[in-house]
Design a protein around this motif. Structure first.
Motif, mmCIF file in Angstrom:
data_model
loop_
_atom_site.group_PDB
_atom_site.id
_atom_site.type_symbol
_atom_site.label_atom_id
_atom_site.label_comp_id
_atom_site.label_asym_id
_atom_site.label_seq_id
_atom_site.Cartn_x
_atom_site.Cartn_y
_atom_site.Cartn_z
ATOM 1 N N MET A 71 0.939 -1.062 -0.272
ATOM 2 C CA MET A 71 -0.310 0.038 -0.093
ATOM 3 C C MET A 71 1.166 1.366 0.276
ATOM 4 O O MET A 71 0.590 1.760 0.699
ATOM 5 C CB MET A 71 -1.068 -0.023 1.004
ATOM 6 N N PRO A 100 2.138 4.039 -2.107
ATOM 7 C CA PRO A 100 1.683 4.910 -3.053
ATOM 8 C C PRO A 100 3.562 4.595 -4.326
ATOM 9 O O PRO A 100 4.290 4.643 -4.107
ATOM 10 C CB PRO A 100 1.189 6.786 -3.284
ATOM 11 N N ASP A 111 5.630 6.713 -6.439
ATOM 12 C CA ASP A 111 6.569 8.201 -6.746
ATOM 13 C C ASP A 111 5.602 9.279 -7.144
ATOM 14 O O ASP A 111 5.485 9.918 -8.435
ATOM 15 C CB ASP A 111 7.885 8.195 -6.988
ATOM 16 N N MET A 151 -4.831 6.705 -4.322
ATOM 17 C CA MET A 151 -3.244 6.267 -4.627
ATOM 18 C C MET A 151 -2.290 4.985 -3.939
ATOM 19 O O MET A 151 -1.344 4.701 -4.588
ATOM 20 C CB MET A 151 -2.253 7.974 -4.311
ATOM 21 N N LYS A 152 -2.742 5.035 -3.337
ATOM 22 C CA LYS A 152 -2.172 4.061 -2.359
ATOM 23 C C LYS A 152 -2.455 2.171 -3.281
ATOM 24 O O LYS A 152 -1.890 1.079 -3.460
ATOM 25 C CB LYS A 152 -3.068 3.679 -1.044
#
Lengths: 156, 281
Positions: B1, B3, B5, B39-40
């Motif tokens: 989990m 994200p 970069d 994003m995760k």
């Protein structure tokens, strides 16, 4: 690109270089060595990672460490003052508000905000306030009892 | 989990924020309650995230001349507990209290929520029923869009590249008006399977104004115009509520079929209207 963040955690100043994508929970556990906030679902569902950000309960798995730059974090490690447990910690102990204890740090910090905002909550208000904290052991009844006991003690 | 970069900016003024989002692939971060989970899961992987948290003066709630102005970074918790909102736009306060959980309401913002435009979000039903306006600004423009022209489709709004939500403008509710937001919450996510916002004004025993917004049922929230007209021409709640799903496509998923969502919309519209009616004087 790494950025330097400076923040207060449990009353102590911290300054560290972090990647923007570093989640606050990972920063707290791995860089600040505070393992009270727990990682469980990692999807903003369970609330085990709850900490207080400027006095409000937040899920530290759903926040970047860079967002905490310049702000005040309270984790369960910072709740007792001078070795004396917070009334909520006492009440969770006395009322047996936990079994395995994994959800407890998050439960207590969310309940802390509730009692700050509403010192005399009803059962229904307690249950609504901890909607975002999942306990898989107790069925919640003893947790609700513990929050009520802490409220009663504060009001006594 | 973890994200992917990304580059991160935390502008210290609105001007700087607007310049940053004027070019390139930029994603705006407010409370992060929708963006960070995406994003995760790497469903979103923006190259550059612009955080609005350091922009001063975007978290206001003010009232003047019959309009409540709500800055983009006002949180759901602030809305739910604001005396101005509770007094002058209580339907919105009621809706804010239904969003997510305590922690989500502490971080999530009205600007972020409406810009994300989840078809199961709570605000759109109320903003439609309140005939709210949304003010969008960019480095070069400043325009105000009615809520009915803002929510275009699932996760799709009238926001153009380079624009951000600056504020939400809500005409104040009259004290004698009745209101209600009723929601069938998904048992796992808490999102609205169906949510209905209702407003009623009475003139004597008659309904002089009805406004109904429905969220969760379709890919975008909508006004139930036919049901509003029926109520304003003397029809009862049951008769009007029976029409709210007409002419609208409905979402379906593992939890609720399209027919079930239409059914819920009719039943929950009747419930919301009944409470709104009982609160109107």
């Amino acid at each position: 690109m790494k950025r330097t963040i400076a923040l207060s955690i449990n009353g102590k100043s911290h300054a560290d270089e972090v990647e923007p994508r570093l989640l606050l929970i990972h920063y707290l556990r791995e860089m600040a060595s505070l393992t009270g906030p727990h990682i469980a679902c990692e999807t903003s569902t369970c609330g085990a990672c709850t900490v207080m950000l400027d006095g409000k309960a937040v899920k530290s798995c759903t926040m970047f460490a860079v967002q905490a730059d310049g702000r005040k974090i309270l984790t369960i490690e910072g709740l007792a003052t001078n070795g004396k447990l917070d009334p909520l910690q006492e009440a969770f102990w006395n009322e047996h508000g936990l079994q395995c204890g994994f959800c407890t740090p998050g439960m207590i910090l969310t309940a802390k905000q509730l009692l700050n905002d509403n010192p005399n909550p009803t059962d229904e208000e307690i249950r609504k306030s901890i909607e975002g904290n999942l306990c898989r052991c107790t069925g919640y009844q003893h947790i609700v009892n513990a929050v009520k006991a802490a409220a009663a003690k504060a009001g006594a | 989990m973890i994200p992917q970069d990304f580059e991160y900016s935390a502008p210290a003024s609105l001007k700087e924020a607007l310049e940053l989002i004027a070019t390139g692939e930029r994603k705006i971060l407010a409370g992060g309650m929708s963006l960070i989970p995406l994003m995760k899961l790497r469903l979103a992987a923006p190259e550059h995230v612009v955080d609005l948290a350091r922009v001063p003066g975007l978290d206001y709630i003010t009232e003047s001349g019959g309009t409540v102005s709500i800055g983009a970074t006002v949180t759901h918790h602030d809305l739910e507990s604001s005396p101005v909102i509770r007094g002058r736009a209580p339907l919105l306060a009621e809706a804010a209290g239904h969003i997510g959980d305590t922690q989500v309401r502490n971080m999530g913002t009205i600007g972020g929520s409406i810009a994300h435009a989840d078809p199961a979000a709570d605000y759109p039903a109320s903003l439609l029923a309140l005939e709210a306006q949304i003010r969008l600004v960019s480095a070069k423009s400043d325009r105000t869009v009615p809520a009915s022209d803002f929510f275009l489709d699932a996760f799709t709004t009238a926001i153009e590249p380079g624009e951000l939500v600056l504020e939400v403008l809500v005409p104040t509710e009259e004290p004698k008006e009745g209101y209600r937001y009723e929601k069938v919450a998904h048992p796992a996510s808490g999102f609205a399977v169906v949510g209905v916002a209702a407003r009623i004004k009475k003139a004597g025993a008659k309904i002089s104004m009805a406004r109904i917004g429905v969220t969760g049922m379709s890919s975008r929230a909508f006004r139930a115009l036919e049901a509003e007209k029926l109520l304003e021409s003397g029809a009862g709640v049951a008769q009007a509520a029976a029409t709210v799903a007409e002419g609208q496509e409905a979402n379906q998923d593992l939890y609720a079929s399209a027919d079930y969502r239409r059914h819920l919309a009719r039943i929950w519209a009747a419930r919301a209207l009944s409470v709104a009616l009982s609160r109107a004087s």
